[in-house]
Design a protein around this motif. Structure first.
Motif, PDB file in Angstrom:
ATOM      1  N   GLY A 424      48.656  41.912  52.713  1.00  0.00           N
ATOM      2  CA  GLY A 424      49.892  42.678  52.890  1.00  0.00           C
ATOM      3  C   GLY A 424      51.118  41.786  52.789  1.00  0.00           C
ATOM      4  N   PHE A 425      52.065  42.256  51.983  1.00  0.00           N
ATOM      5  CA  PHE A 425      53.311  41.483  51.822  1.00  0.00           C
ATOM      6  C   PHE A 425      54.486  42.412  52.102  1.00  0.00           C
ATOM      7  CE2 PHE A 425      56.393  39.078  49.046  1.00  0.00           C
ATOM      8  CZ  PHE A 425      56.320  37.880  49.738  1.00  0.00           C
ATOM      9  N   GLY A 426      54.403  43.100  53.246  1.00  0.00           N
ATOM     10  CA  GLY A 426      55.481  44.017  53.631  1.00  0.00           C
ATOM     11  C   GLY A 426      56.371  43.361  54.671  1.00  0.00           C
ATOM     12  N   ARG A 427      56.768  44.139  55.677  1.00  0.00           N
ATOM     13  CA  ARG A 427      57.689  43.603  56.680  1.00  0.00           C
ATOM     14  C   ARG A 427      57.069  42.437  57.433  1.00  0.00           C
ATOM     15  NH1 ARG A 427      58.017  49.232  59.521  1.00  0.00           N
ATOM     16  NH2 ARG A 427      55.865  49.002  58.844  1.00  0.00           N
ATOM     17  N   VAL A 428      55.772  42.571  57.726  1.00  0.00           N
ATOM     18  CA  VAL A 428      55.114  41.503  58.488  1.00  0.00           C
ATOM     19  C   VAL A 428      54.692  40.359  57.562  1.00  0.00           C
ATOM     20  CG1 VAL A 428      53.172  40.988  60.000  1.00  0.00           C
ATOM     21  CG2 VAL A 428      54.296  43.212  60.138  1.00  0.00           C
ATOM     22  N   GLU A 447      47.766  42.106  47.882  1.00  0.00           N
ATOM     23  CA  GLU A 447      48.776  43.159  48.020  1.00  0.00           C
ATOM     24  C   GLU A 447      48.445  44.264  47.016  1.00  0.00           C
ATOM     25  OE1 GLU A 447      51.790  43.909  50.004  1.00  0.00           O
ATOM     26  OE2 GLU A 447      51.316  45.645  48.790  1.00  0.00           O
ATOM     27  N   SER A 448      48.591  45.536  47.461  1.00  0.00           N
ATOM     28  CA  SER A 448      48.210  46.636  46.573  1.00  0.00           C
ATOM     29  C   SER A 448      49.397  47.223  45.819  1.00  0.00           C
ATOM     30  CB  SER A 448      47.509  47.737  47.388  1.00  0.00           C
ATOM     31  OG  SER A 448      48.323  48.117  48.458  1.00  0.00           O
ATOM     32  N   ASP A 449      50.592  46.912  46.251  1.00  0.00           N
ATOM     33  CA  ASP A 449      51.760  47.526  45.634  1.00  0.00           C
ATOM     34  C   ASP A 449      52.274  46.682  44.453  1.00  0.00           C
ATOM     35  OD1 ASP A 449      54.216  49.524  46.343  1.00  0.00           O
ATOM     36  OD2 ASP A 449      54.938  47.599  45.599  1.00  0.00           O
ATOM     37  N   ARG A 452      55.610  44.816  44.822  1.00  0.00           N
ATOM     38  CA  ARG A 452      55.539  43.668  45.745  1.00  0.00           C
ATOM     39  C   ARG A 452      54.788  42.515  45.094  1.00  0.00           C
ATOM     40  NH1 ARG A 452      55.484  46.962  51.218  1.00  0.00           N
ATOM     41  NH2 ARG A 452      57.730  47.176  51.243  1.00  0.00           N
ATOM     42  N   GLY A 466      45.442  44.388  44.553  1.00  0.00           N
ATOM     43  CA  GLY A 466      44.345  45.320  44.789  1.00  0.00           C
ATOM     44  C   GLY A 466      44.279  45.701  46.253  1.00  0.00           C
ATOM     45  N   ASN A 467      43.296  46.564  46.560  1.00  0.00           N
ATOM     46  CA  ASN A 467      43.109  47.035  47.918  1.00  0.00           C
ATOM     47  C   ASN A 467      42.188  46.074  48.661  1.00  0.00           C
ATOM     48  OD1 ASN A 467      42.531  48.393  50.238  1.00  0.00           O
ATOM     49  ND2 ASN A 467      42.264  50.377  49.227  1.00  0.00           N
ATOM     50  N   ALA A 468      42.677  45.543  49.757  1.00  0.00           N
ATOM     51  CA  ALA A 468      41.898  44.557  50.494  1.00  0.00           C
ATOM     52  C   ALA A 468      40.641  45.173  51.103  1.00  0.00           C
ATOM     53  CB  ALA A 468      42.749  43.932  51.586  1.00  0.00           C
ATOM     54  N   ILE A 489      48.507  44.413  57.484  1.00  0.00           N
ATOM     55  CA  ILE A 489      48.797  45.765  56.997  1.00  0.00           C
ATOM     56  C   ILE A 489      48.669  46.724  58.171  1.00  0.00           C
ATOM     57  CG2 ILE A 489      48.089  45.399  54.599  1.00  0.00           C
ATOM     58  CD1 ILE A 489      45.385  46.637  55.271  1.00  0.00           C
ATOM     59  N   PRO A 490      49.397  47.849  58.124  1.00  0.00           N
ATOM     60  CA  PRO A 490      49.337  48.770  59.254  1.00  0.00           C
ATOM     61  C   PRO A 490      48.056  49.615  59.287  1.00  0.00           C
ATOM     62  CG  PRO A 490      50.943  49.533  57.614  1.00  0.00           C
ATOM     63  CD  PRO A 490      50.415  48.226  57.130  1.00  0.00           C
ATOM     64  N   GLU A 494      41.572  50.441  56.500  1.00  0.00           N
ATOM     65  CA  GLU A 494      41.434  49.484  55.399  1.00  0.00           C
ATOM     66  C   GLU A 494      41.369  48.053  55.916  1.00  0.00           C
ATOM     67  OE1 GLU A 494      44.752  50.777  53.033  1.00  0.00           O
ATOM     68  OE2 GLU A 494      43.377  51.852  51.711  1.00  0.00           O
ATOM     69  N   ARG A 514      46.419  43.043  62.752  1.00  0.00           N
ATOM     70  CA  ARG A 514      47.570  43.768  63.292  1.00  0.00           C
ATOM     71  C   ARG A 514      47.123  45.179  63.689  1.00  0.00           C
ATOM     72  NH1 ARG A 514      52.284  45.371  58.927  1.00  0.00           N
ATOM     73  NH2 ARG A 514      53.275  47.019  60.121  1.00  0.00           N
TER      74      ARG A 514
END
Ligand code: AMP
Length: 556
Positions: A424-428, A447-449, A452, A466-468, A489-490, A494, A514
């Motif tokens: 995940g490469f979002g806010r966190v 990262e899936s997006d 990003r 891809g999807n982790a 990731i939230p 997943e 998380r």
């Protein structure tokens, strides 16, 4: 059932029964594949009740092969393929020869003659693409060293079969008279071989040169539109497979594999692999159903000895040959055992060869029935072959180490080692990545997006798109050699799957995850997370700390 809708009838009966029997098989701790095959037998012509359309079933199965090979191609670069040619090429050739000779001898003992023997032997020599790839995928081995060798081996077998299918009709007259008839025209034969090889070469050049430019470009152009992206992936997989079969005479499977391979260097390949996953799985089920439909249980009673002989060749003869060849090339015992187990089965190519042999008047009907029965039984037994090889592997490796007095090389040595995998490469994730980069810690982001991922690449961070939650993606991130997994990731579902796959592949990895509730903390902990940070709890603590609230005198 309404016969005006054979496709719907086939899908409903095939998938429905496959689901019920597959679930039952899983319940009994067997591979669901056994259930799918039984479903095929149930809707096949040799059992009473509804009989599905065999021709349709075969075509649906072929789509399964295309999607599967396309998916595997996406995990493969040309470099991967070339890196295993030193073993895959001689390995496959020697193994095909050994199995063909054994098969021809068995046929001779059955009084069928050499022509029938060669076809029978060839049928027993080629492994099923679908069975092999499913076995590797289920075990997360596709991109490992042993997986690459097995797939390279499969590609060589595939090309050998394309050649055999072209040459057999040309040789039929000679083979039919049991090699005593007029010798075939050597010049014509040589021309046929050369033309076929030239077509295969032309096909590879066209796909690798033209496809490499156009296919990733096309996918990038529609990457932002989810539905169009999926459609593009499907259209490319099916279109290239069909086009190359029509134009170059190569098999659908080979066409699809190369189409996937030209995508492998694009960062979109993981997304493309994932998008086709549900379809791939559904069609692979139909493949097994269609194999089941061919099975005539009567052959077990009619030809018990011949069947036992054929099974011995596939399960023991071929495996031992493969095992020894791989060892001869100085690969670890574990690799040799996986290759041996993955090749100890036969499938779709064998049916095609046996069918051609019958239509050329070379193979007796009993030969085809035995090939079919051997295929079913060897596919059912394949998970057991893997289980046995896996169980024996540590013992044989330990014995080998003791013999040599050294440690054997592990697989995936080329993957980065001791690094951190960040999901995940979002806010966190961005904050975590910035700190890791600042401290000079090697890391890789999943990262899936797509946007990003573009951002990650711009920053020069290593990443996998891809999807982790998918095992293939986690393995691709080099999880086996990683020291730490940070799941930022939230989504707990997943994230949980990512943790499970990571712990399976690398039990010693330290996992920090998380979560957003106490239940999630407990869930992720159960799946193997070493530390779970609950966002809301941390916010609460920070709020208290920032608020200036202090304890009142008299309170405890
Ligand atoms: P945030 O909640 O802002 O930290 O963002 C989470 C980030 O994780 C987003 O960039 C998502 O695209 C990414 N993400 C969510 N689920 C997955 C997943 N299963 N695999 C990889 N990346 C994910």
């Amino acid at each position: 059932m309404d016969h005006a809708t054979p496709l719907i009838a086939m899908l409903v009966a095939g998938l429905g029964l496959a689901f019920i029997l597959g679930a039952l098989a899983a319940r009994l701790r067997m591979s669901p594949i056994v259930g799918y095959l039984l479903a095929g037998i149930a809707v096949g012509p040799f059992t009473p009740g509804f009989v599905a359309d065999q021709k349709l079933a075969n075509e649906l199965a072929e789509i399964g092969v295309i999607l599967l090979m396309f998916g595997v191609g996406m995990h493969f670069s040309l470099r991967d393929l070339l890196s295993v040619r030193a073993i895959a090429l001689p390995g496959a050739v020697v193994q095909i020869t050994v199995a063909t000779v054994l098969g021809a001898l068995l046929a001779q003992a059955l009084g069928w003659g050499w022509g029938a023997g060669i076809i029978f032997g060839l049928s027993l020599s080629v492994a099923s693409t679908v069975v092999l790839l499913r076995a590797l995928e289920d075990r997360g081995l596709v991109t490992s060293e042993r997986g690459r060798i097995a797939v390279g081996w499969l590609i060589v077998e595939d090309i050998a079969m394309v050649l055999a299918l072209v040459l057999l009709p040309a040789l039929a007259g000679w083979l039919r008279s049991d090699t005593t008839g007029p010798a075939p025209d050597a010049a014509a034969l040589a021309t046929a071989v050369l033309v076929t090889l030239a077509k295969v070469a032309a096909f590879m050049v066209v796909v690798l040169v033209v496809g490499r430019r156009t296919i990733p470009w096309l996918l990038h152009a529609v990457a932002r539109h989810r539905e169009l992206f999926r459609l593009a992936v499907l259209a490319i997989a099916l279109g290239v497979a069909f086009g190359s079969a029509t134009l170059f005479g190569v098999s659908f499977a080979l066409g699809a594999f190369f189409a996937g391979m030209v995508l492998s260097e694009s960062e979109l390949s993981y997304r493309a692999a994932e998008e086709t996953l549900p379809l791939r799985e559904a069609f692979a089920v139909l493949f097994f159903v269609s194999v089941g439909m061919l099975f005539d249980p009567g052959v077990v009673l009619r030809e018990p000895l011949a069947l036992a002989g054929a099974l011995f060749i596939v399960l023991v003869g071929k495996s031992v040959a493969a095992f020894l060849i791989v060892l001869l090339f100085r690969h670890p015992v574990g690799v040799a055992m996986t290759i041996a187990a993955s090749l100890a089965q036969i499938g779709e190519f064998s049916f095609i060869l046996a069918g051609l042999g019958m239509s050329l008047g070379l193979l007796p009907e009993a030969g085809r029935d035995i090939v079919l029965a051997t295929a079913i039984i060897s596919i059912v037994l394949n998970p057991i072959a893997f289980g046995v090889s896996r169980r024996l592997e540590p013992y044989i490796e330990a014995a080998q180490r003791r013999l040599r007095g050294t440690a054997t090389a592990g697989e995936d040595a080329a993957e980065p080692g001791g690094h951190v995998v960040l999901v995940g490469f979002g806010r966190v994730g961005t904050l975590v990545a910035a700190t890791l980069a600042e401290r000079g810690v090697p890391f890789l982001v999943i990262e899936s997006d797509a946007d990003r991922v573009a951002d990650l690449r711009e920053k020069g961070y290593a990443c996998v798109e891809g999807n982790a939650a998918s095992r293939g993606v986690i393995v691709q991130a080099g999880i086996r050699r990683a020291s730490e997994l940070l799941v930022a990731i939230p989504g707990t579902f997943e994230g949980g799957r990512a943790i499970r796959h990571a712990k399976e592949a690398n039990p010693g990895i330290h996992v920090v995850a998380r979560a957003h509730s106490d239940a999630e903390v407990a869930h992720l902990g159960r799946l193997g997370a070493d530390v779970v940070i609950m966002g809301e709890r941390q916010i609460a603590l920070e709020m208290i700390a920032a608020s200036g609230v202090t304890s009142r005198p008299g309170s405890s």
